[in-house]
Structures are given as structure tokens and as C-alpha cells.
Design an enzyme around this catalytic site. Sequence first.
Site, PDB file in Angstrom:
ATOM      1  N   HIS A   1       3.223 -12.105  -7.978  1.00  0.00           N
ATOM      2  CA  HIS A   1       4.573 -11.560  -8.044  1.00  0.00           C
ATOM      3  C   HIS A   1       5.390 -12.289  -9.099  1.00  0.00           C
ATOM      4  O   HIS A   1       5.126 -13.446  -9.438  1.00  0.00           O
ATOM      5  CB  HIS A   1       5.265 -11.635  -6.679  1.00  0.00           C
ATOM      6  CG  HIS A   1       5.492 -13.029  -6.178  1.00  0.00           C
ATOM      7  ND1 HIS A   1       6.528 -13.820  -6.615  1.00  0.00           N
ATOM      8  CD2 HIS A   1       4.815 -13.768  -5.282  1.00  0.00           C
ATOM      9  CE1 HIS A   1       6.480 -14.990  -6.001  1.00  0.00           C
ATOM     10  NE2 HIS A   1       5.436 -14.990  -5.188  1.00  0.00           N
TER      11      HIS A   1
ATOM     12  N   GLU B   1       0.341 -14.550   1.182  1.00  0.00           N
ATOM     13  CA  GLU B   1      -0.052 -15.895   0.796  1.00  0.00           C
ATOM     14  C   GLU B   1      -0.216 -16.776   2.025  1.00  0.00           C
ATOM     15  O   GLU B   1       0.006 -16.336   3.152  1.00  0.00           O
ATOM     16  CB  GLU B   1       0.959 -16.480  -0.176  1.00  0.00           C
ATOM     17  CG  GLU B   1       2.346 -16.665   0.390  1.00  0.00           C
ATOM     18  CD  GLU B   1       3.315 -17.146  -0.658  1.00  0.00           C
ATOM     19  OE1 GLU B   1       3.382 -18.365  -0.867  1.00  0.00           O
ATOM     20  OE2 GLU B   1       3.989 -16.308  -1.261  1.00  0.00           O
TER      21      GLU B   1
END
Length: 162
Positions: free
Chosen positions: A11, A91
Site C-alpha cells: 500500500h 499484515e
Amino acid sequence: MGSIKFSLVRHAQSEANASLENKINGHNLGTKLTKRGEAQAEALGAYFKREGVAFTAAYSSTAIRTQKTAEICFRAMGCELPLSTDEQLLELDQGSWAGLYRDDIYNRADVRQALDTDNGNYIPGDDVPGESQKMVAVRMKSWIERKVDECNDDGQNHHLVV
């Protein structure tokens, strides 16, 4: 049999990444992109467009920052590819450490000792455990293997962006 290609994209810059507070972010699903992050995502899309990259499927975690990165990137590419989200792509879970200051945690003697001894298997969090890097690797490997199996079933060429 067709081919399968994966493009892995992190990201763009999020508010948590840019924060001077230096807090442990972890999953924090609501963290948004900064203006710089939005520009990074747009630049990535422009790059993919310039290079003639065409994806056949797109996936992201359920975090807002990953979805927004993809949305801006695809808009810059002129691409209307649907984005599938999956919690398996999140994550590392930091457990009860999420939101705490990094220095307060990573400077603790017990944490330093554990990380220096076996970083890959260390599970963060005190009251609520998160997951180790090895646990994340197993989770991600499982997701990738599932996608490979799905793609192999149809015999077509695939280019997945994750």
C-alpha cells in the site's frame, strides 16, 4: 496449462506510516492514505499503464489503505478491474501492542532478547497475542497456493495483482 504471474504491491503511504508518533500499527483496518500516498498510488497506476501492464484479477487485504491504493492505481491505469478483499492478506497482527509506542515495546529487554533469539517465531502482544512472522508466511502461502490451484483449473494465462 496457462501461466500465472503475481505482482505484489505494498500500500502507498498511510497516515500511520507518516505519523511522527512511531506507534505500532498492525492490522489497524481504518488507517487512510496521506496525500503523498494518494500521489504514490496514482504514479504507480501511471507506470503500469505506460508499461502496458494488464491484470486479470486484483486482491487486497480488508484494510482501507490497501483498497484505496488499488482504487487510485486502477483509476490511473484506466482499468475497471473488480477488487476482491481477503483477511488472509492482512499484515502481521501485533496483538495488544497495536497502538502502543514502538520504543516502549521494542526497547524492553524481554522483547529484545526474544527477537534476537528467534525473530521469525516471536509472537508479539502481551495480554492479547498477535502472530509471528512464520505464522504470517504460512497464512500467505496458503492463500497463494489456493489462487494457483484456482488459476490452474482453467488453463488460462493469469496476472494477479495483490
